[in-house]
Design an enzyme around this catalytic site. Structure first.
Site, PDB file in Angstrom:
ATOM      1  N   ARG A   1       0.664  -1.472   0.120  1.00 50.09           N
ATOM      2  CA  ARG A   1      -0.002  -0.179  -0.114  1.00 50.09           C
ATOM      3  C   ARG A   1       0.970   1.339  -0.042  1.00 50.09           C
ATOM      4  NH1 ARG A   1      -4.110  -0.929   4.712  1.00 50.09           N
ATOM      5  NH2 ARG A   1      -2.625  -2.788   5.450  1.00 50.09           N
TER       6      ARG A   1
ATOM      7  N   GLY B   1      -6.010  -7.875  15.103  1.00 45.34           N
ATOM      8  CA  GLY B   1      -6.333  -8.993  15.979  1.00 45.34           C
ATOM      9  C   GLY B   1      -6.883  -8.559  17.146  1.00 45.34           C
TER      10      GLY B   1
HETATM   11  C1  UD1 Z   1      -0.710  -8.631  12.693  1.00 45.50           C
HETATM   12  C2  UD1 Z   1      -1.094  -9.674  13.832  1.00 45.50           C
HETATM   13  C3  UD1 Z   1      -2.155  -9.053  14.334  1.00 45.50           C
HETATM   14  C4  UD1 Z   1      -1.927  -7.502  15.036  1.00 45.50           C
HETATM   15  C5  UD1 Z   1      -1.301  -6.754  13.885  1.00 45.50           C
HETATM   16  C6  UD1 Z   1      -0.812  -5.384  14.459  1.00 45.50           C
HETATM   17  C7  UD1 Z   1      -0.732 -11.800  13.233  1.00 45.50           C
HETATM   18  C8  UD1 Z   1      -1.072 -13.093  12.594  1.00 45.50           C
HETATM   19  N1  UD1 Z   1      -1.492 -11.022  13.185  1.00 45.50           N
HETATM   20  O1  UD1 Z   1      -1.604  -8.423  11.744  1.00 45.50           O
HETATM   21  O2  UD1 Z   1      -2.921  -9.790  15.599  1.00 45.50           O
HETATM   22  O3  UD1 Z   1      -3.376  -6.703  15.435  1.00 45.50           O
HETATM   23  O4  UD1 Z   1      -0.190  -7.340  13.302  1.00 45.50           O
HETATM   24  O5  UD1 Z   1      -0.633  -4.519  13.308  1.00 45.50           O
HETATM   25  O6  UD1 Z   1       0.517 -11.760  13.702  1.00 45.50           O
HETATM   26  N2  UD1 Z   1       5.841 -10.082   8.577  1.00 45.50           N
HETATM   27  C9  UD1 Z   1       7.027 -10.810   8.369  1.00 45.50           C
HETATM   28  N3  UD1 Z   1       6.867 -11.943   7.514  1.00 45.50           N
HETATM   29  C10 UD1 Z   1       5.750 -12.583   7.327  1.00 45.50           C
HETATM   30  C11 UD1 Z   1       4.441 -11.887   7.708  1.00 45.50           C
HETATM   31  C12 UD1 Z   1       4.536 -10.531   8.141  1.00 45.50           C
HETATM   32  O7  UD1 Z   1       8.017 -10.358   8.394  1.00 45.50           O
HETATM   33  O8  UD1 Z   1       5.673 -13.574   6.727  1.00 45.50           O
HETATM   34  C13 UD1 Z   1       6.111  -8.962   9.140  1.00 45.50           C
HETATM   35  C14 UD1 Z   1       5.645  -7.607   8.411  1.00 45.50           C
HETATM   36  O9  UD1 Z   1       6.518  -7.032   7.344  1.00 45.50           O
HETATM   37  C15 UD1 Z   1       4.969  -6.682   9.479  1.00 45.50           C
HETATM   38  C16 UD1 Z   1       4.742  -7.525  10.676  1.00 45.50           C
HETATM   39  O10 UD1 Z   1       5.209  -8.897  10.416  1.00 45.50           O
HETATM   40  O11 UD1 Z   1       6.312  -5.646   9.909  1.00 45.50           O
HETATM   41  C17 UD1 Z   1       3.005  -7.678  10.799  1.00 45.50           C
HETATM   42  O12 UD1 Z   1       2.753  -8.296   9.452  1.00 45.50           O
HETATM   43  P1  UD1 Z   1       1.163  -7.843   8.877  1.00 45.50           P
HETATM   44  O13 UD1 Z   1       1.208  -8.650   7.936  1.00 45.50           O
HETATM   45  O14 UD1 Z   1       1.026  -6.235   8.828  1.00 45.50           O
HETATM   46  O15 UD1 Z   1       0.185  -8.415   9.824  1.00 45.50           O
HETATM   47  P2  UD1 Z   1      -1.240  -8.047  10.213  1.00 45.50           P
HETATM   48  O16 UD1 Z   1      -1.942  -8.796   9.212  1.00 45.50           O
HETATM   49  O17 UD1 Z   1      -1.392  -6.627  10.180  1.00 45.50           O
END
Ligand code: UD1
Ligand code: CA
Length: 476
Positions: free
Chosen positions: A17, A145
């Site tokens: 985004r 979450g």
């Molecule tokens: C996540 C949480 C959610 C919380 C929210 C807060 C989980 C399943 N959900 O959701 O409960 O309310 O953050 O913002 O954990 N990332 C990685 N590798 C991955 C996936 C994510 O490094 O495979 C990193 C992303 O770059 C980011 C962070 O983890 O910095 C969160 O990932 P994002 O996809 O934004 O999670 P949300 O769906 O927002």
């Protein structure tokens, strides 16, 4: 820190985004990339080890991360299979399994402070929990979450928005994403994660229900300051959090004794240091590693990046970078200080003056309308108005040296390389092509020639010719 803490910073996400070529975590607020804010917070905390999980834009991100902290262990997550997967590969990357506590944070949550993380860890230890969630209650919890509790308020699980029932979506308490977890439990819990959710990902958040199922204590540390839990997903949030960070930095410096006349138009980067009784006037940006010593006044309408300003100095309507302004010196208005400018104590760089790679000694002055590049100006010297160093011959740059207490005339051109020795003078309008001996006066050659009647003869019909005719008739 009594017990070992390992920090895991998740920063592999795409940041779609943002609609940017630049990886999301490298976008900056407060003069620091988002991931830099996360790394600074965990470093300030004094963790034993930090692992950064990177993925999208890995080459660029890796370079920035090692530039900020070479000790950070970096691990590449090839595919973003979920926050649980990211933590799993972070643990795999460590030579020895961590003991004590693992702190999980995100690379895109820039306002989170070391103080908040310390409070979270203290709470986690004192309560002796397996998992402590940093939670918050934003106005609009959509997308986050949710913290699911039983009737007595005990935490049972974290439910992702897309997996939640209507009742669960009505819960306002959210998971910030930051968790403190007992290291031995975390290892077993991430290995047990499954992908039976709406996105088919490994959700780190599922470790909460796992702990509850095992009868282990879990809980949430509720953070009042919701801003600290806000992440950046698009450029609107980037600007919003940038503004909030700036408001906080400006307030911090005001509480440290800095006068900020207009906080709304004052921008201060995270890496800036200010002393008490500095005054900042409206429209000022202090950027990078700028430092300002006691009693100095900056602004209005001034931008300084990596500039060191000494005690009692005054810098008015100036643009400067990588420069030093010593104590009690004055700069501006409308001055342009380029890299390598060093202005000595009590010296002056005045109106419409540009300087580059130039040292100006104590008490020396370049007061008006000049360009000084690749020059060394001795203490107490004065450079006349409208003077230029011709430092560039089209191929190479050359130096100009002006000695101590020299006085150069207005409208001089110093054709470098050239030296004007201590105590020498040059006449107005001189083009200084060869060295001037100490104590000598250099006068430019080329007398003034007058061709009588030229204007009336060569510019007939102009207003100048008409004025010349009237003056001649009055004389006759
Ligand atoms: C996540 C949480 C959610 C919380 C929210 C807060 C989980 C399943 N959900 O959701 O409960 O309310 O953050 O913002 O954990 N990332 C990685 N590798 C991955 C996936 C994510 O490094 O495979 C990193 C992303 O770059 C980011 C962070 O983890 O910095 C969160 O990932 P994002 O996809 O934004 O999670 P949300 O769906 O927002
Ligand atoms: Ca997010």
């Amino acid at each position: 820190m009594s017990e070992q803490v390992t920090a895991i910073v998740l920063a592999a996400g795409a940041g779609t985004r943002m609609r940017s070529r630049l990886p999301k975590v490298l976008h900056e607020i407060g003069g620091r990339p988002l991931v830099g804010h996360a790394l600074h917070a965990v470093r300030e905390l004094g963790v034993a080890r930090t692992v950064a999980v990177i993925g999208h834009g890995r080459e660029l991100v890796a370079e920035v991360v090692s530039g900020i902290d070479a000790d950070v262990v970096q691990v590449v997550q090839e595919e973003q299979l979920g926050t649980g997967h990211a933590v799993k590969i972070a643990l795999d990357a460590l030579d020895e399994a961590p003991d004590g506590t693992v702190l999980v944070t995100y690379g895109d949550v820039p306002l989170l402070t070391a103080d908040t993380l310390t409070a979270l860890l203290d709470d986690h230890r004192q309560a002796g929990r397996a998992v402590t969630i940093l939670s918050a209650e934003p106005e609009d919890p959509t997308g986050y979450g949710r913290i699911i509790r039983d009737d007595s308020g005990n935490v049972l699980a974290i439910r992702e928005h897309r997996d939640a029932s209507d009742d669960e979506r009505a819960v306002r308490e959210i998971n910030s994403g930051v968790l403190a977890v007992a290291a031995d439990f975390l290892r077993a819990a991430v290995d047990a994660l499954r992908t039976d959710n709406d996105q088919g990902e490994l959700y780190l958040t599922d470790i909460v229900a796992h702990a509850v199922g095992d009868g282990l204590p879990v809980g949430a540390h509720v953070l009042e300051d919701v801003w600290q839990t806000e992440g950046v997903n698009d450029r609107v949030q980037l600007a919003t959090l940038g503004r909030v960070l700036n408001d906080r930095l400006v307030e911090h410096w005001m509480r440290q004794g800095v006068t900020v006349v207009d906080p709304a138009t004052t921008w201060i980067d995270s890496g800036v240091t200010l002393a008490p009784d500095v005054t900042i006037l409206p429209g000022t940006q202090l950027l990078g590693a700028t430092t300002v010593a006691e009693g100095a006044t900056i602004g209005p309408d001034t931008t300084l990046r990596n500039v060191e300003v000494g005690e009692g100095a005054s810098v008015v309507r100036t643009h400067g970078s990588d420069a030093v302004i010593a104590a009690n010196a004055t700069v501006g208005p409308f001055s342009y200080l380029r890299p390598g400018t060093v202005l000595g104590e009590g010296g002056k760089i005045g109106a419409f003056v540009e300087t580059k790679n130039t040292t100006i000694g104590a008490g020396a002055k370049v007061p008006h309308l000049s360009y000084m590049g690749d020059a060394e100006i001795g203490e107490g010297a004065n450079v006349g108005a409208g003077s230029i160093t011709a430092n560039y011959d089209g191929v190479d740059k050359h130096r100009t040296t002006i000695g101590r207490h020299a006085r150069t005339g207005s409208g001089n051109v110093f054709v470098a390389p050239v030296q004007i020795a201590d105590g020498a003078y040059t006449a107005a309008g001189t083009t200084v092509r060869s060295d001037v001996a100490s104590g000598a006066l250099a006068v430019g050659e080329g007398g003034q020639r007058m061709i009588d009647g030229w204007v009336e003869a060569r510019r007939p019909g102009t207003s100048s010719a008409e004025a010349a005719r009237q003056a001649r008739e009055n004389r006759e």
